[in-house]
Every structure is written in structure tokens, then in C-alpha cells.
Design a protein around this motif. Structure first.
Motif, PDB file in Angstrom:
ATOM      1  N   THR A  60       0.827  -1.196   0.000  1.00 33.59           N
ATOM      2  CA  THR A  60       0.000   0.000   0.000  1.00 33.59           C
ATOM      3  C   THR A  60       0.868   1.254   0.000  1.00 33.59           C
ATOM      4  O   THR A  60       1.940   1.276   0.613  1.00 33.59           O
ATOM      5  CB  THR A  60      -0.937   0.002   1.226  1.00 33.59           C
ATOM      6  OG1 THR A  60      -1.812   1.115   1.149  1.00 33.59           O
ATOM      7  CG2 THR A  60      -0.170   0.057   2.537  1.00 33.59           C
ATOM      8  N   ALA A  61       0.423   2.286  -0.717  1.00 31.75           N
ATOM      9  CA  ALA A  61       1.071   3.602  -0.774  1.00 31.75           C
ATOM     10  C   ALA A  61       2.420   3.595  -1.479  1.00 31.75           C
ATOM     11  O   ALA A  61       3.134   4.599  -1.449  1.00 31.75           O
ATOM     12  CB  ALA A  61       1.228   4.206   0.622  1.00 31.75           C
ATOM     13  N   THR A  67      -0.104   5.602  -9.297  1.00 27.14           N
ATOM     14  CA  THR A  67       0.596   6.721  -9.930  1.00 27.14           C
ATOM     15  C   THR A  67       1.455   6.232 -11.090  1.00 27.14           C
ATOM     16  O   THR A  67       1.488   6.839 -12.167  1.00 27.14           O
ATOM     17  CB  THR A  67       1.472   7.457  -8.894  1.00 27.14           C
ATOM     18  OG1 THR A  67       0.640   7.865  -7.804  1.00 27.14           O
ATOM     19  CG2 THR A  67       2.125   8.685  -9.500  1.00 27.14           C
ATOM     20  N   VAL A  68       2.159   5.123 -10.882  1.00 23.87           N
ATOM     21  CA  VAL A  68       2.988   4.556 -11.950  1.00 23.87           C
ATOM     22  C   VAL A  68       2.111   4.068 -13.098  1.00 23.87           C
ATOM     23  O   VAL A  68       2.418   4.291 -14.267  1.00 23.87           O
ATOM     24  CB  VAL A  68       3.878   3.428 -11.403  1.00 23.87           C
ATOM     25  CG1 VAL A  68       4.599   2.693 -12.546  1.00 23.87           C
ATOM     26  CG2 VAL A  68       4.912   3.988 -10.419  1.00 23.87           C
ATOM     27  N   ALA A  69       0.991   3.416 -12.772  1.00 24.93           N
ATOM     28  CA  ALA A  69       0.070   2.943 -13.814  1.00 24.93           C
ATOM     29  C   ALA A  69      -0.497   4.116 -14.611  1.00 24.93           C
ATOM     30  O   ALA A  69      -0.645   4.035 -15.832  1.00 24.93           O
ATOM     31  CB  ALA A  69      -1.056   2.121 -13.194  1.00 24.93           C
ATOM     32  N   ALA A  70      -0.805   5.224 -13.929  1.00 26.37           N
ATOM     33  CA  ALA A  70      -1.311   6.412 -14.625  1.00 26.37           C
ATOM     34  C   ALA A  70      -0.252   6.975 -15.578  1.00 26.37           C
ATOM     35  O   ALA A  70      -0.573   7.452 -16.675  1.00 26.37           O
ATOM     36  CB  ALA A  70      -1.725   7.476 -13.609  1.00 26.37           C
ATOM     37  N   LEU A  99       6.525  -3.732  -7.250  1.00 27.57           N
ATOM     38  CA  LEU A  99       6.901  -2.326  -7.106  1.00 27.57           C
ATOM     39  C   LEU A  99       7.244  -2.092  -5.641  1.00 27.57           C
ATOM     40  O   LEU A  99       6.402  -2.248  -4.758  1.00 27.57           O
ATOM     41  CB  LEU A  99       5.758  -1.411  -7.548  1.00 27.57           C
ATOM     42  CG  LEU A  99       6.113   0.075  -7.646  1.00 27.57           C
ATOM     43  CD1 LEU A  99       7.126   0.333  -8.763  1.00 27.57           C
ATOM     44  CD2 LEU A  99       4.859   0.919  -7.893  1.00 27.57           C
ATOM     45  N   ALA A 100       8.505  -1.728  -5.386  1.00 27.23           N
ATOM     46  CA  ALA A 100       8.992  -1.578  -4.021  1.00 27.23           C
ATOM     47  C   ALA A 100       9.300  -0.121  -3.703  1.00 27.23           C
ATOM     48  O   ALA A 100       9.687   0.646  -4.587  1.00 27.23           O
ATOM     49  CB  ALA A 100      10.255  -2.416  -3.818  1.00 27.23           C
ATOM     50  N   ARG A 122       8.610   8.624 -12.910  1.00 17.59           N
ATOM     51  CA  ARG A 122       8.886   8.540 -14.352  1.00 17.59           C
ATOM     52  C   ARG A 122       9.863   7.417 -14.669  1.00 17.59           C
ATOM     53  O   ARG A 122       9.697   6.688 -15.652  1.00 17.59           O
ATOM     54  CB  ARG A 122       9.435   9.869 -14.869  1.00 17.59           C
ATOM     55  CG  ARG A 122       8.403  10.975 -14.925  1.00 17.59           C
ATOM     56  CD  ARG A 122       7.474  10.828 -16.108  1.00 17.59           C
ATOM     57  NE  ARG A 122       6.345  11.745 -16.040  1.00 17.59           N
ATOM     58  CZ  ARG A 122       5.318  11.728 -16.877  1.00 17.59           C
ATOM     59  NH1 ARG A 122       5.271  10.848 -17.842  1.00 17.59           N
ATOM     60  NH2 ARG A 122       4.322  12.594 -16.745  1.00 17.59           N
ATOM     61  N   ALA A 123      10.878   7.268 -13.834  1.00 15.30           N
ATOM     62  CA  ALA A 123      11.858   6.211 -14.058  1.00 15.30           C
ATOM     63  C   ALA A 123      11.208   4.843 -13.885  1.00 15.30           C
ATOM     64  O   ALA A 123      11.444   3.917 -14.681  1.00 15.30           O
ATOM     65  CB  ALA A 123      13.034   6.376 -13.102  1.00 15.30           C
ATOM     66  N   ALA A 124      10.374   4.688 -12.843  1.00 20.06           N
ATOM     67  CA  ALA A 124       9.680   3.424 -12.627  1.00 20.06           C
ATOM     68  C   ALA A 124       8.731   3.128 -13.780  1.00 20.06           C
ATOM     69  O   ALA A 124       8.612   1.985 -14.240  1.00 20.06           O
ATOM     70  CB  ALA A 124       8.911   3.468 -11.303  1.00 20.06           C
ATOM     71  N   CYS A 125       8.078   4.160 -14.277  1.00 25.99           N
ATOM     72  CA  CYS A 125       7.159   4.047 -15.416  1.00 25.99           C
ATOM     73  C   CYS A 125       7.903   3.538 -16.646  1.00 25.99           C
ATOM     74  O   CYS A 125       7.441   2.622 -17.330  1.00 25.99           O
ATOM     75  CB  CYS A 125       6.531   5.409 -15.680  1.00 25.99           C
ATOM     76  SG  CYS A 125       5.500   5.508 -17.157  1.00 25.99           S
TER      77      CYS A 125
END
Length: 198
Positions: free
Chosen positions: A23-24, A29-32, A132-133, A182-185
Motif C-alpha cells: 500500500t502507498a 501513480t505509476v500505472a497512470a 513495485l517496491a 517517471r523512471a519506474a514508469c
């Protein structure tokens, strides 16, 4: 993705990526960001029995359904996965839209909690499981408090759940650390552009 000659009678399925994490951590946010950067990647919209948070839209963030409607989906096998999250509300992934996209050869992303990810791994073992960590547990706690959408009791419940979820990282195929959205995206998008899984 080319068809396997041994299964050439079946529709060619594109890559399915499951994104899960505590959670959190910023899954939404990454999916968006993925939706914005790569609109060709279809992102599943989950059904939930919890009420909408401020700013959330029906059919965009979630399908907000009643307990009775959720029961109906479970009874008719209309969910690919579902779970009770944080001991309170139910969440699930409608099965039909996911299968339609994959059968059409389109890339699909499922943003799920840990319980849901485990169910999808059993149902669709060819899915690529991505964890996602957060950079640290302290950062995760800071994000949860800063979000301001839960009271103290709910925050503590979610943090307890998060500790359990973090311990499951080894179950996943790979980990993306969400230090920068952005990097995770970009890392997540790269999973769709890589070679197809055997």
C-alpha cells in the motif's frame, strides 16, 4: 509475439504484466504514467466495494460496486481474482475485459494487491509478475501519512499489511524500486517492449 506452432490453433496472446506492491508504494501513480506514456497498453480497472476517495471517478479509477453486485460477480466467475484488502473492502479484476484484450493480441497491465497477484499467477502462469517496491519502509510510511486519505487507525492497519507484502517480494519475477515515478514508469514500459516470454 509469434505463435507457438504447438498451440497455433489458439489466439496469439500478448504480454500480460502484473504490477503489485505494498500500500502507498505508488502503483496507481505509476500505472497512470504508463497510461499517459503508452495509451496502447491497456490497464485493467478493478471493481471494489469501498467508497470512492475524493477525485476518484467511476470506471476510470475503479468500478465502485455494492456488496450484492460483488457477490454476483464472484458467483458467476466474473472475476479473474478477488480479495478482501486490509481486512475491510473487497477488490477484484473483471475477467471478461482482460481475456478480450489478450485474445486480441493487445498488451495488458494489471495493477493488483499481493493476494490478487498470487491468484493471477495461478490462473495465468505466463504473466510477468513485477513487484513495485519503495526505496525504504520509512519512505513508504512517509508517503502513506502524506497521502492524508486514511485516519491513524487505518494507517496502522495498512502499515501492518505493507510489512507482510514487502516480505513477499521474492515471489515475483522482478522488482522495480519506485524512487522516481517517471523512471519506474519507463522500466515498466520496457517490460512490454522486451522479448516475449516463452
Amino acid at each position: 509475439m509469434s505463435a507457438d506452432p504447438a498451440t497455433s490453433e489458439s489466439p496469439v496472446r500478448s504480454r500480460l504484466v502484473v504490477l503489485a506492491g505494498p500500500t502507498a508504494v505508488g502503483k496507481g501513480t505509476v500505472a497512470a504514467c504508463v497510461r499517459e506514456e503508452r495509451p496502447d497498453i491497456w490497464i485493467s480497472v478493478s471493481a471494489t466495494t469501498r467508497p470512492p476517495r475524493p477525485g476518484e471517478q467511476e470506471g476510470v479509477h475503479y468500478h465502485f460496486v455494492s456488496e450484492a453486485e460483488f457477490d454476483r460477480l464472484v458467483e458467476t466467475d466474473g472475476l479473474l481474482e478477488w480479495a478482501v484488502v486490509h481486512g475491510r473492502h473487497r477488490y477484484g479484476t473483471p475477467r471478461g475485459p482482460v481475456e478480450e484484450r489478450l485474445d486480441a493480441g493487445e498488451p495488458a497491465l494489471l495493477e493488483l494487491d499481493l493476494q490478487g497477484a498470487r491468484q493471477v499467477r495461478r490462473a495465468m502462469p505466463d504473466a510477468l509478475m513485477c513487484f513495485l517496491a519503495p526505496p525504504s519502509f520509512e519512505e513508504l510510511e512517509r508517503r502513506l501519512v502524506g497521502r492524508g486519505t486514511e485516519g491513524p487507525e487505518e494507517r496502522e492497519r495498512r502499515l501492518r499489511t505493507a510489512r507482510e507484502e514487502l516480505a513477499a517480494e521474492a515471489e515475483f519475477d522482478l522488482t522495480i524500486v519506485n524512487t522516481d515515478v517517471r523512471a519506474a514508469c519507463r522500466e515498466l514500459i520496457d517490460l512490454f517492449d522486451g522479448p516475449a516470454r516463452a
